[in-house]
Structures are given as C-alpha cells and as structure tokens.
Design an enzyme around this catalytic site. Sequence first.
Site, mmCIF file in Angstrom:
data_model
loop_
_atom_site.group_PDB
_atom_site.id
_atom_site.type_symbol
_atom_site.label_atom_id
_atom_site.label_comp_id
_atom_site.label_asym_id
_atom_site.label_seq_id
_atom_site.Cartn_x
_atom_site.Cartn_y
_atom_site.Cartn_z
ATOM 1 N N LEU A 15 63.524 44.009 -49.952
ATOM 2 C CA LEU A 15 63.730 42.463 -50.594
ATOM 3 C C LEU A 15 63.194 42.694 -51.799
ATOM 4 O O LEU A 15 62.256 43.380 -52.194
ATOM 5 C CB LEU A 15 62.882 41.793 -49.490
ATOM 6 C CG LEU A 15 63.397 41.587 -48.162
ATOM 7 C CD1 LEU A 15 62.831 40.496 -47.430
ATOM 8 C CD2 LEU A 15 64.808 41.469 -47.923
ATOM 9 N N GLY A 60 63.242 46.526 -46.115
ATOM 10 C CA GLY A 60 64.481 45.740 -46.030
ATOM 11 C C GLY A 60 65.446 46.738 -46.053
ATOM 12 O O GLY A 60 66.586 46.671 -45.391
ATOM 13 N N ASN A 83 57.383 49.603 -44.201
ATOM 14 C CA ASN A 83 55.930 49.519 -44.983
ATOM 15 C C ASN A 83 55.386 48.403 -45.017
ATOM 16 O O ASN A 83 54.336 48.203 -45.940
ATOM 17 C CB ASN A 83 56.122 50.174 -46.210
ATOM 18 C CG ASN A 83 56.963 49.835 -47.339
ATOM 19 O OD1 ASN A 83 58.016 49.163 -46.831
ATOM 20 N ND2 ASN A 83 56.794 49.651 -48.533
ATOM 21 N N GLU A 84 55.978 46.979 -44.532
ATOM 22 C CA GLU A 84 55.489 45.811 -44.915
ATOM 23 C C GLU A 84 53.710 45.588 -44.911
ATOM 24 O O GLU A 84 53.250 44.970 -45.799
ATOM 25 C CB GLU A 84 55.991 44.838 -44.015
ATOM 26 C CG GLU A 84 57.348 44.472 -44.269
ATOM 27 C CD GLU A 84 58.539 45.196 -43.902
ATOM 28 O OE1 GLU A 84 58.064 46.160 -43.379
ATOM 29 O OE2 GLU A 84 59.529 44.993 -44.074
HETATM 30 C C1 LIG Z 1 57.003 37.618 -43.290
HETATM 31 C C2 LIG Z 1 57.196 38.387 -44.322
HETATM 32 C C3 LIG Z 1 58.203 39.359 -44.197
HETATM 33 C C4 LIG Z 1 58.776 40.101 -45.668
HETATM 34 C C5 LIG Z 1 59.721 41.411 -45.171
HETATM 35 C C6 LIG Z 1 59.808 42.040 -46.499
HETATM 36 C C7 LIG Z 1 60.524 43.089 -46.509
HETATM 37 C C8 LIG Z 1 60.805 43.769 -47.734
HETATM 38 O O1 LIG Z 1 61.807 44.342 -47.865
HETATM 39 S S1 LIG Z 1 59.464 43.689 -48.894
HETATM 40 C C9 LIG Z 1 59.914 45.044 -50.190
HETATM 41 C C10 LIG Z 1 59.290 46.321 -50.103
HETATM 42 N N1 LIG Z 1 59.778 47.395 -50.812
HETATM 43 C C11 LIG Z 1 58.874 48.155 -51.355
HETATM 44 O O2 LIG Z 1 57.721 48.415 -50.904
HETATM 45 C C12 LIG Z 1 59.687 49.115 -52.123
HETATM 46 C C13 LIG Z 1 58.758 49.024 -53.662
HETATM 47 N N2 LIG Z 1 59.365 49.965 -54.699
HETATM 48 C C14 LIG Z 1 59.040 51.395 -54.633
HETATM 49 O O3 LIG Z 1 58.510 51.781 -53.720
HETATM 50 C C15 LIG Z 1 59.782 51.834 -55.637
HETATM 51 O O4 LIG Z 1 60.186 51.205 -56.382
HETATM 52 C C16 LIG Z 1 60.930 52.947 -55.073
HETATM 53 C C17 LIG Z 1 60.328 53.879 -54.179
HETATM 54 C C18 LIG Z 1 61.878 52.285 -54.474
HETATM 55 C C19 LIG Z 1 61.947 53.526 -56.365
HETATM 56 O O5 LIG Z 1 61.002 54.223 -57.130
HETATM 57 P P1 LIG Z 1 61.397 54.730 -58.548
HETATM 58 O O6 LIG Z 1 62.660 55.307 -58.625
HETATM 59 O O7 LIG Z 1 60.197 55.289 -59.233
HETATM 60 O O8 LIG Z 1 61.509 53.370 -59.253
HETATM 61 P P2 LIG Z 1 60.366 52.416 -59.769
HETATM 62 O O9 LIG Z 1 59.096 52.257 -58.867
HETATM 63 O O10 LIG Z 1 59.853 52.683 -61.230
HETATM 64 O O11 LIG Z 1 61.071 50.763 -59.817
HETATM 65 C C20 LIG Z 1 61.994 50.247 -60.903
HETATM 66 C C21 LIG Z 1 61.875 48.827 -61.087
HETATM 67 O O12 LIG Z 1 62.277 48.272 -59.800
HETATM 68 C C22 LIG Z 1 61.093 47.463 -59.515
HETATM 69 N N3 LIG Z 1 61.128 47.318 -58.161
HETATM 70 C C23 LIG Z 1 60.971 48.419 -57.152
HETATM 71 N N4 LIG Z 1 61.324 47.622 -55.919
HETATM 72 C C24 LIG Z 1 61.390 46.344 -56.150
HETATM 73 C C25 LIG Z 1 61.479 45.335 -55.030
HETATM 74 N N5 LIG Z 1 61.537 45.676 -53.711
HETATM 75 N N6 LIG Z 1 61.424 44.216 -55.369
HETATM 76 C C26 LIG Z 1 61.483 44.092 -56.761
HETATM 77 N N7 LIG Z 1 61.389 44.856 -57.935
HETATM 78 C C27 LIG Z 1 61.096 46.314 -57.406
HETATM 79 C C28 LIG Z 1 59.714 48.213 -59.915
HETATM 80 O O13 LIG Z 1 58.546 47.354 -60.115
HETATM 81 C C29 LIG Z 1 60.363 48.568 -61.341
HETATM 82 O O14 LIG Z 1 60.499 47.371 -62.230
HETATM 83 P P3 LIG Z 1 60.050 47.518 -63.828
HETATM 84 O O15 LIG Z 1 58.680 47.882 -63.880
HETATM 85 O O16 LIG Z 1 60.160 46.042 -64.280
HETATM 86 O O17 LIG Z 1 61.212 48.393 -64.182
#
Ligand SMILES: CCCCC/C=C/C(=O)SCCNC(=O)CCNC(=O)[C@H](O)C(C)(C)COP(=O)(O)OP(=O)(O)OC[C@H]1O[C@@H](n2cnc3c(N)ncnc32)[C@H](O)[C@@H]1OP(=O)(O)O
Length: 208
Positions: A15, A60, A83-84
């Site tokens: 998400l 997600g 990994n929430e």
């Molecule tokens: C009751 C509550 C329930 C809620 C249930 C929640 C479910 C979810 O899905 S929560 C989201 C969980 N996601 C993560 O923990 C993933 C986080 N991201 C990563 O670990 C990494 O970005 C990656 C492994 C997916 C990719 O790594 P890499 O290729 O090195 O890319 P970057 O880390 O440099 O990311 C690029 C850019 O994208 C932003 N970003 C990454 N993931 C998310 C996200 N899930 N949402 C929003 N933005 C995300 C990251 O911050 C970078 O942004 P900029 O610095 O602006 O380029």
Amino acid sequence: MVLASAAPGIFSAGLDILEMYQSTPERCVAFWRALQDAWLNLYGSRLITMAAIEGHSPAGGCLLAMSCDYRVMAEGKFQIGLNETKLGIVAPFWFTDVMLNTIGHRETEKALQLGALYSAQQALSIGLVDKVVPLAEVMPTVEGELKNWLQIPAAARVITKTSMRKAVLDRLRSQKEKDAQFFADFINRDSVQKSLGMYIASLQKKKN
Ligand SMILES: CCCCC/C=C/C(=O)SCCNC(=O)CCNC(=O)[C@H](O)C(C)(C)COP(=O)(O)OP(=O)(O)OC[C@H]1O[C@@H](n2cnc3c(N)ncnc32)[C@H](O)[C@@H]1OP(=O)(O)O
C-alpha cells in the site's frame, strides 16, 4: 489473469504508505474501501489468477500474490512477506486469513509477529510461493502453468475455488464498514503515525 509489474525489481511495494500518513479519517476510509473492493474482486475472481513475482513483494504486495491461484517468484535478492509489524501496524484479519490459507497456522503466527520478509527460497520452503526460477524464466513459467490450469473444465474449477475461498470472502463482506472504520481509527493513532513517520524516514535515508 496474470499479475505482473512494469517496475523492474518490484512486484508491488504494498500500500502507498503516504496515503496512511498524516491523512484525514474520511480519506483513510475511502482508501480502505477501495482496497477492500479490489481484494474482494481478486480473491473472489472466477478467473485463473497467477502472480509473476519478478521483484520485491512486501505487505500489500504479498497479499496480492497470495490472493492468486499460483505464484512464481524470481530467485535472487527479492523478498516477500507481510512485514506490517515492522512498520508498527497490524495486518488486517483478512490479510491474516489469506496467509493462514496459504502457509498454515504455525508459519503465519511466526511470519506475522516478526513481520518476516522471506527470500524466494525461504518462501518456497514454507509454501508461500509455488515455484522459484531465474528472473527471465518467471513469465514463461507462469504461461506454461496457465496452460495446465486451462485444461481443467472451467465450471468444476470455479465451483471448487469458490467453495474454498467463500468463508474468508464472506468474513470481510459481512464487516466491511466496521473494518474500514477500524483502519481509519487505528492508522490515525499518534503512536501509529509516529511509527509510520519513522519508517518513511528510514526508506528515504536508505536512498541517501
Ligand atoms: C491496520 C493497518 C493495515 C495496513 C496494511 C498495510 C499494508 C501495506 O502494504 S503497508 C506498505 C508496506 N510496504 C513496505 O514496507 C515497502 C517499503 N518499500 C521498500 O521496502 C522498498 O522501497 C522496496 C524494497 C519495495 C524497493 O526498494 P528500492 O528499489 O531500493 O526502492 P526505494 O526504496 O528507493 O523506493 C523508491 C521510492 O518509493 C518509495 N516507496 C517505496 N515503497 C513505498 C510504499 N509502500 N508507499 C509509498 N512510497 C513507497 C520510497 O520511499 C522511494 O521514494 P522517494 O525517496 O521519494 O524516491
């Protein structure tokens, strides 16, 4: 139907964390309803659904993959899992239900408490994915598997799939609004917002 990503190295980053950070309760509810509906359609789909996991698949993203009928993941450095808890949030009951149906109670209990992210080989060993192949082989492998599944008489396959998934789908259908409200209340807690803020900062720091 094959789920795949156009972003190299990322099947789905889960998400949009920015949608959950410093948002309004109304926006959170609308965001959550959209997710619920997308998931009900995917998990309840009569189509054969396959995930071509050619990159990372946290939270997600893992839910999307688990909601498919079959999962092929690229070997190498990519990780998959719910990994929430590492973000200071809790996987909703329907994420948990899907994981229980995929890898069983004991593995789910460990996976969720630890917020575990697995390598492709680890995911294969616990049944989180069905096959691990080199990156270039993911899509051809999915296409080959799809041909096998398409040979099964559709009506029989659909009735089987529907009966296997009905209880989990009905559980969410019967409490969609309560679940959306819980999400909006939970995510806007000060402690949760603080954890999310720290997690976003850690993602940004990793880049620098
Ligand atoms: C009751 C509550 C329930 C809620 C249930 C929640 C479910 C979810 O899905 S929560 C989201 C969980 N996601 C993560 O923990 C993933 C986080 N991201 C990563 O670990 C990494 O970005 C990656 C492994 C997916 C990719 O790594 P890499 O290729 O090195 O890319 P970057 O880390 O440099 O990311 C690029 C850019 O994208 C932003 N970003 C990454 N993931 C998310 C996200 N899930 N949402 C929003 N933005 C995300 C990251 O911050 C970078 O942004 P900029 O610095 O602006 O380029």
